[in-house]
Each structure stands twice: as C-alpha cells, then as structure tokens.
Design a protein around this motif. Structure first.
Motif, PDB file in Angstrom:
ATOM      1  N   LEU A 148      32.946 109.884  21.527  1.00 20.30           N
ATOM      2  CA  LEU A 148      31.633 110.183  21.329  1.00 20.30           C
ATOM      3  C   LEU A 148      30.783 109.456  22.277  1.00 20.30           C
ATOM      4  CD1 LEU A 148      32.865 113.807  19.343  1.00 20.30           C
ATOM      5  CD2 LEU A 148      32.092 113.558  21.686  1.00 20.30           C
ATOM      6  N   LEU A 149      30.719 108.738  22.108  1.00 23.90           N
ATOM      7  CA  LEU A 149      29.795 106.732  21.923  1.00 23.90           C
ATOM      8  C   LEU A 149      28.787 107.681  22.373  1.00 23.90           C
ATOM      9  CD1 LEU A 149      32.546 104.302  22.720  1.00 23.90           C
ATOM     10  CD2 LEU A 149      31.117 104.714  20.861  1.00 23.90           C
ATOM     11  N   PRO A 150      27.365 106.566  22.863  1.00 26.54           N
ATOM     12  CA  PRO A 150      26.095 107.033  22.981  1.00 26.54           C
ATOM     13  C   PRO A 150      25.813 106.588  24.210  1.00 26.54           C
ATOM     14  CG  PRO A 150      26.054 105.230  21.562  1.00 26.54           C
ATOM     15  CD  PRO A 150      27.162 105.555  21.243  1.00 26.54           C
ATOM     16  N   PRO A 151      25.233 107.062  25.585  1.00 23.21           N
ATOM     17  CA  PRO A 151      25.757 106.851  26.321  1.00 23.21           C
ATOM     18  C   PRO A 151      24.597 105.866  26.933  1.00 23.21           C
ATOM     19  CG  PRO A 151      23.781 108.155  26.137  1.00 23.21           C
ATOM     20  CD  PRO A 151      24.371 108.290  25.011  1.00 23.21           C
ATOM     21  N   GLU A 152      25.498 105.273  28.426  1.00 16.42           N
ATOM     22  CA  GLU A 152      24.595 103.892  28.909  1.00 16.42           C
ATOM     23  C   GLU A 152      23.801 103.400  28.432  1.00 16.42           C
ATOM     24  OE1 GLU A 152      26.996 106.154  30.290  1.00 16.42           O
ATOM     25  OE2 GLU A 152      28.648 104.573  30.854  1.00 16.42           O
ATOM     26  N   GLY A 153      23.243 102.198  28.284  1.00 18.15           N
ATOM     27  CA  GLY A 153      21.374 102.356  27.959  1.00 18.15           C
ATOM     28  C   GLY A 153      21.313 102.439  26.370  1.00 18.15           C
ATOM     29  N   GLY A 185      22.839  96.679  23.625  1.00 19.73           N
ATOM     30  CA  GLY A 185      22.712  95.115  24.226  1.00 19.73           C
ATOM     31  C   GLY A 185      24.446  94.847  24.495  1.00 19.73           C
ATOM     32  N   PHE A 186      24.898  95.529  23.956  1.00 20.35           N
ATOM     33  CA  PHE A 186      26.343  95.830  24.591  1.00 20.35           C
ATOM     34  C   PHE A 186      26.596  96.436  24.030  1.00 20.35           C
ATOM     35  CE2 PHE A 186      28.607  94.180  20.431  1.00 20.35           C
ATOM     36  CZ  PHE A 186      27.075  93.715  19.697  1.00 20.35           C
ATOM     37  N   GLY A 187      28.801  96.211  24.905  1.00 22.96           N
ATOM     38  CA  GLY A 187      29.314  97.824  24.466  1.00 22.96           C
ATOM     39  C   GLY A 187      29.301  98.511  25.817  1.00 22.96           C
ATOM     40  N   ILE A 188      30.307  98.992  26.552  1.00 22.19           N
ATOM     41  CA  ILE A 188      30.374 100.213  27.240  1.00 22.19           C
ATOM     42  C   ILE A 188      31.313 101.504  27.064  1.00 22.19           C
ATOM     43  CG2 ILE A 188      32.270  99.213  28.287  1.00 22.19           C
ATOM     44  CD1 ILE A 188      31.480  99.788  31.169  1.00 22.19           C
ATOM     45  N   PRO A 189      29.870 102.231  26.727  1.00 22.08           N
ATOM     46  CA  PRO A 189      31.183 104.076  26.325  1.00 22.08           C
ATOM     47  C   PRO A 189      32.514 104.252  27.314  1.00 22.08           C
ATOM     48  CG  PRO A 189      29.445 104.965  28.082  1.00 22.08           C
ATOM     49  CD  PRO A 189      29.400 102.786  27.107  1.00 22.08           C
TER      50      PRO A 189
END
Lengths: 210, 620
Positions: B191-196, B200-204
């Motif tokens: 349930l990670l936040p959407p891209e954007g 500044g870093f991290g890919i869901p």
C-alpha cells in the motif's frame, strides 16, 4: 580543545580566526521546503548548454530531461574499447524499443571528449552505428561536459581511474524525471534485459490509482 | 602517515579529518558560515577538500548532514508483529498464486506467480505446503509512515510496515517472531504511495526477502519476484530445519537452527533506495533450545527485556531540508554521516547491571563497522564481551572478543555482562572505530578509542536478578554440521569491476538468465575471489547458509567467530573465500550477490537454480 579546533578550522578556511564562539542551542534552524524533484534537479540535472549531433543548441534540463523518460550514457567517438560494445548494445536496445524512442523515450549519449567530438564527428559516429531517430549525441564545452559527467555519477573514487574516460563509458542511466525514478545498469548487459530494466523503471505507474 | 602516500589520498584524509574536527568542535551552521566553512546552500565549502565528494560529484550529492545531538532519545524497540486469524486474510491464502484480476487495480490480486514483471501461470505454488500446513498467520501492510529520527530534525516521511491492524506503519518494521515446528504464512500488502509521491527516492514495486531463512524460491522474496501497489504477496514458512526433505526427514537437522534473521526489500535495481527508505526489520526464530526465556533451554537472556535487536543504518540528512537524502546518482556506495540504531540517530538505552543479548544487524547501505564497547571516561580500557552467534546462527560455544567486524547484512549476536565490566562504568558506548571514507570499503585503519562513530550509549542502572547462562562457563550450543561430504563440483566466481560496471565472472545481473544449476540435495565447494582492485564486497548467497573453509588462503580455525554457519562472507581487498554449501529440500531459483546494495543494484548479482540434475559449469 574546541577553541583550538576552531582556530585550526578558521586558519584552514583562510578566514579570520574566531575564538570563543558561543555554541547556540541545536534545533533552532529553519528548514527549507524544497520539493524533492526540484532538489534532484538542482543537485544532479544541471541546465548546461549543449549541441546535438544535428547541430541543435539545447539546454540539458529544460530541453532534454524535464518531463521526460530518458536513457543516458557517455561515450567518445574514437573510443576503441568499451564504447563500441555499449553503443552496439544500445542500438539493439533502440530497435527492440521500436518507434517509441523519440516519442515518449529519449536516448542521450554525452561525449567524454568534447574537444574532439564536434557535432560533425558525432553525426558521423551516429551514422556509422546506424543509430535511429530519438537518440541525440551531445557535445559542449569541456567544463559543461565534465560537470554533467560528475553530476550524473559517472565517476570513480580512484582519481587515476577517474581521469581515464574509458572508465565512464560502461553504465547506462535511465529515469522518469517527473516521477523521480532513476536507476542504472551496465551497458554491456544483454539488450533484452536492458529493455526490461529500462521499461520497468520508467513505465510507471503499472496499476490503476488505488 | 607514510611519506609515499599519494597526494590525492592525503587530501582525502585531510578532508576526512577536517570533517571530523567540525563535528567534534560542534560548530553551529551560523558559526560555520562565518568561518567560511559552509556555503549558503548548506553544503560544506569545497575548500581544502572539505567535502570529499565536492570534486567527485561536482557538488551534486546530498551534502553533509546538519548537526544533531547525541544520546538524547531512548532506543526504540520494535514491537512484535502479532498473529492474525485466518479470516483476516481476504482473499484467503492458497497453495497456488491468486492470479485473478483485481478490478480495483487492473492486475492480479497476488504478486506471487509473477517473475520479473511477467505473469508465469503454473509457477510458484508453495512447496511442501500440505506437509507443513500453516498453523499461524501474519499480515502486514507496507505504507508511508511519518517518523522523528532526531529531535533536531523535522518529521521524516519514510516507508515501513504496519502491525496488521491498519494502524500506522513503523520503520524499522515490526519484529517477526516465529517458532520452529509451527509452520506459518505471512501476507505482505503493498500500500505504498503512488509514483511521484516518494519524497525523492523509493519505488513502490517491492520484493521482501527473508534473509537466511531456508525458503522455497516462491517464498524467498528474491530480486525478480517484485510486486506492485495494490497487490499482496503470501510467504510460506515450513519452520523446519534444512534437511527436512533429505538428510534429516521430518524436522531437519537441529544443528541448522537459524536464530537472528532480517527482512528487507530486494527489488532488482532498486534495493538500496527502498531499504534506505525504511523497508527492513528483524525476524527472530525460537525453538526449545534458543527459547527466548533464560530459565529454559540454553538459558540465553530473556526476550524481549534482555534480548534486544539493534538495527544499524547510516544515512545522510539533506542540510537544506532536514530530510533523509538518498543520492540516486551514486554507483559506488553510499556512506552516511548520521548513525541510526532502530531508526533513531544515536539513541541511548537504559540497562540493568546484568547480562544482555544484543542482536546487531548492519543494514548498510555500504558501510563496514568494527564495533567496540567504549567507556567514554576511560576510552583506553578494554571491555570484553562474548559473541554467541554469527549471521544469526549459534556458535558451538561463546567466543570472547573486544570487537567484531560486520559488513552489510551480517548479524552478530553478543552477550554483554554489564555487571562484570572492568572499571564498572556507569556509561558506555557502542563505538565503530573502523575508518571508511568511501563506498570502496574500509582501509583497515582504526580510529583511536573514543574518537570513532558513537552509535549508542548505554546507561547502566542497578543490579537485578540474572537467570541467564554466564558465557565464561563455556556453555555448549550447536555443533557445526559436518563439511566432510565430498563436494559434487567446485565452482569459481570472480567479483570484478570493469569500466565502472560491477560483474561476476565478467557478466551482469539478469533475471532472465539462470547462470548454473545445482543438483538438489548435494554439496558444492565455491571459491569466491575479489578481483575488483581497491573494493570490498560482502557476498550473500540465498537458500542455505554455508561454512567458510578457507579465508584468504588460511584455514578458518575452530573456536573463532568465523568458524560458523554464515550467509554473508566479506571479500576484502583481493581476498578469497572457499565455502562449503549444501542445497537441500527446495527446488527453484536463488541469487548470489554483493550486499553493498549499491553494487548489488548495479548488477553484481547472478541467479542460479536448484533442480534434480545440476550442471558442471565450473566458472558460470
């Protein structure tokens, strides 16, 4: 002890020696509210002027990177070692990606020897390697190309290796600038794998907004 | 310093010392500006090489972290992940991946059954699912979380795991406690936040590996089994020892007990940023010997009061924004100048005057530590303690040491007896004295005692009852499984760097390539060689832990910490390791990779597989 340190630091900074500074309490500073995308741009995506192999004058961030999905590599035209397999590989990658290159995905190769690689030299290089549309070879001032190399992370902590341009022609950087998604992998990876890596990084989101 | 030292090395050393001086002098930002040591952007001025990356990255890195106070906040202890009833998992778990399309996301409900982003129907059913049917269920959701890592910094937006109750996520994640003999199933929901919206870093797009557990490849959380926002992924644990379907049918070889493990993101190409973002936590296994209760079994200090996991990370704080900063454009290795334990910068821990078990884990991304206990009032006093487990695997008997070295992903379980320390200190610190200036690795120099990186301060309180075993009595824990079995094959692996590219035997990570095949239920000997010049690499191998037979040409002596079951081996400059491995029970694909996660993400990894035939590639 602290005074000695400050004195020493002051000397080193070639500023007047300041003694007996009162340490102020921590936590009183104000933090700047800089959007992360803007911070990445400031730090890593300088807006230096460049010239493409077709002779077009561009700005790196404004014209090539902003709002785009990109694939970035470094090379120089008279490189007999690493650049050859990497360029050949990227040509295969470009073909595998089809006509989207130049439409929604852009390839950039920046020269490591701008003093040799004029737009005309780069144009011949592109032609000789059967490079398709949507892939720009870039040159500029020596300082600007060097700034780009360093800012984009194509460096080596060993200064001797860092001076050798061959060492910076191995990796490929790819990103989706508006979504702040960036990654890199070796340019000599299998072309099909490079396509997978690039697309799984830049072609996002993959799910409908929840 | 030797006179022959190159000018560049001298400059870097001077820069390093200067930065240390600034930290020790406790200059404020205003003072530093006044002295001309700081630019208005908040980064260290590029004078006299003060910023060591100023020349390397053209000033494009994260800069130097702002000042934070030390030892003003208590060490957080991660709560345990509670089990949930089966009904809490909806849709219910099943042996085969749930590949039905979720109308809300447009993709499959479950991420299992995907490999490298593509669905492979008919794959990744749980192995041994009926034989080891789950008796316990866990649920955790991966989400954004807002945390304070220091009272001197603003709130941070990181990623973590919740407690299965829809409450806020935490980072480090909750400690998962499992019991041998009780098979379980754990569901992770992305349930990670959407891209954007990643700050500044991290890919869901994630894959959560359980580091050193004996898992089927479908439950291993390997680099190619990443899943997407809105998907869940079920992981099955047999909770049996290695050998359960081969050498020791049923419960497996009891000497293969695994005690201290950890879970972390392993997403190909993006592991470093996702772990830096917070996707990591402890996983502990107990059985009837390592019970977690000091009045039973091996009598090790009771969990959780006197058995405390310590998760070490080093990070850089953006001096402009005060936020955790990950440099996406660093392909060498990232060193932080802020030291976090269990998610806080330099916390303190109140302890009683008795024995404690600390489970020390280095989460990286790139730093090696040599850790000492230091009495800040008498830093030259040597303070001994005991190592009881290496990489979470109990040794035959405790080994007394004054320090230990730990690379990324390694664990060391230690016993500290606060009642018996020389000089009876009331305050002492966990101190890293290993000098490391860049991602290449340490250069084997030590800071003077008391001058290193202070990670954690212990405040020693009153004497209390202690029912735990005294390591000085040399209690016996676990025998090392025999390595006498003739290896079916010896394979050679060279870890190299060429044109800035990390490689193993001249090739690069690729999920679509199985580089070699191991025959199930056989043993092999692997020779791991570091041919990458001035770099060091902590090499990790999935499926079963190994034993190091020879390190840099020398036989590993019994009675030492390295004579143990390991899942990471540190390859020092030009170093070699000869390791003995077994490949029991499961079939499937597994990686071997450098656990300097920057090297790992830039392709210092290969995929191999276990099947019923195996191959004879000696330099795959």
């Amino acid at each position: 002890m602290d005074q000695t340190r400050r004195a020493w630091l002051g000397t080193m900074a070639m500023a007047p020696v300041v003694l007996g500074l009162a340490a102020s309490a921590a936590g009183e500073r104000r933090w700047q509210d800089i959007p992360p995308r803007e911070q990445i741009r400031r730090r890593r995506l300088p807006n230096v002027p460049l010239v493409t192999h077709t002779g077009r004058h561009v700005r790196f961030y404004d014209d090539l990177i902003r709002d785009r999905k990109v694939v970035i590599s470094f090379m120089y035209a008279h490189c007999e070692g690493i650049c050859v397999p990497v360029t050949h590989n990227l040509v295969k990658v470009q073909r595998l990606l089809g006509d989207r290159v130049g439409r929604d995905l852009f390839f950039y190769s920046i020269t490591l020897k701008p003093w040799q690689d004029t737009p005309a030299v780069l144009a011949s290089y592109a032609e000789a390697n059967h490079v398709g549309p949507g892939w720009s070879f870039l040159t500029g001032s020596r300082a600007d190309c060097e700034t780009l190399r360093r800012r984009l992370g194509f460096t080596d902590p060993d200064p001797k290796l860092d001076r050798d341009p061959k060492n910076h022609a191995g990796n490929v950087l790819y990103g989706n600038e508006p979504l702040m998604l960036w990654a890199a992998c070796p340019g000599q990876s299998e072309p099909e794998w490079l396509v997978t890596e690039i697309c799984s990084q830049v072609d996002r989101p993959v799910t409908a907004p929840a | 310093m030797p006179g022959a030292e190159p000018r560049w090395t001298r400059l870097r050393r001077a820069a390093f010392q200067a930065r240390q001086e600034i930290i020790r002098a406790r200059l404020t930002r205003r003072e530093m500006l006044k002295l001309g040591l700081l630019t208005s952007a908040g980064t260290l001025a590029a004078i006299s090489g003060l910023s060591d990356r100023a020349s390397a990255d053209g000033g494009g890195g994260c800069g130097t972290s702002p000042r934070t106070r030390s030892f003003v906040e208590p060490l957080p202890i991660m709560p345990m992940l509670p089990p949930v009833p089966l009904a809490a998992l909806d849709p219910p778990p099943q042996r085969e991946p749930n590949l039905a399309i979720n109308p809300a996301t447009g993709i499959e409900f479950e991420g299992r059954g995907r490999f490298n982003g593509k669905v492979r129907p008919g794959t990744d059913a749980f192995q041994f699912f009926d034989q080891y049917a789950p008796q316990q269920y866990f649920l955790t959701r991966m989400k954004e979380t807002r945390v304070m890592i220091s009272p001197d910094l603003p709130e941070q937006v990181l990623w973590g795991f919740d407690l299965g109750d829809s409450g806020p996520a935490i980072t480090p994640g909750p400690t998962i406690v499992n019991r041998i003999g009780v098979p379980n199933l754990l569901r992770r929901v992305n349930l990670l936040p959407p891209e954007g919206q990643n700050g500044g870093f991290g890919i869901p797009s994630v894959s959560t590996h359980l580091h050193n557990f004996h898992s089927g490849s479908e439950s291993d959380g390997g680099p190619c089994r990443y899943f997407e926002r809105g998907q869940y992924f079920d992981y099955h644990r047999t909770m049996a020892f290695a050998g359960f379907d081969s050498t020791h049918p049923g419960q497996g070889d009891p000497n293969e007990m695994l005690s201290t493990l950890w879970y972390h993101d392993h997403r190909i190409g993006n592991t470093a940023q996702n772990v830096y973002k917070g996707l990591a936590g402890f996983h502990l296994d107990f059985d009837e010997r390592d019970t977690g209760q000091e009045f039973t079994g091996f009598h090790l200090p009771s969990f959780p009061n006197f058995d405390i996991p310590l998760l070490l990370t080093d990070k850089v704080i953006d001096p402009d924004t005060g936020k955790v900063c990950f440099d996406l454009f660093n392909f060498d290795g990232i060193l932080g100048d802020k030291f976090l334990v269990n998610g806080k910068i330099q916390p303190f821990l109140d302890v009683k005057k008795r024995r404690y078990r600390f489970r020390v884990l280095n989460v990286g991304p790139s730093r090696f530590y040599q850790l000492f206990l230091t009495d800040p009032k008498h830093p030259s006093t040597r303070l001994p303690f005991w190592v009881i487990a290496n990489d979470g695997n109990l040794l035959p008997t405790p080994v007394q040491v004054e320090s230990f070295t730990i690379g990324v992903a390694e664990r060391m379980d230690i016993i500290v007896d606060f009642a018996k320390l020389p000089g009876n200190p009331s305050t002492l610190r966990l101190e890293n004295r290993l000098v490391q200036e860049d991602g290449r690795g340490p250069n084997d120099e030590l800071h003077a005692a008391g001058k290193g990186d202070q990670l954690l301060e212990f405040h020693v309180g009153e004497v209390v009852a202690d029912g735990s075993v005294d390591p000085a009595t040399q209690p016996h824990f676990l025998d090392l499984p025999s390595t006498n079995e003739a290896p079916r094959i010896t394979r050679h692996f060279k870890f190299e760097r060429g044109n800035g590219q990390w490689q193993i035997n001249g090739r690069f990570a690729n999920c679509d390539q199985i580089r070699f095949r191991v025959k199930r239920n056989t043993a092999e000997r692997w020779i791991l060689q570091n041919d990458s010049g001035g770099w060091q690499h902590p090499i990790h191998i999935h499926l079963e832990e190994f034993q190091i037979l020879k390190l840099n040409g020398a036989v590993v002596k019994s009675g030492t910490v390295d004579r143990s079951r390991k899942d990471v081996v540190r390859l020092v400059h030009n170093g070699t390791a000869e390791v003995f491995l077994r490949f029991r029970d499961f079939r499937g694909d597994y990686p071997m990779h450098c656990h300097n996660v920057i090297h790992e993400d830039h392709a210092m990894m290969l995929i191999w597989a276990v099947d019923d035939v195996g191959d004879n590639k000696t330099e795959p």
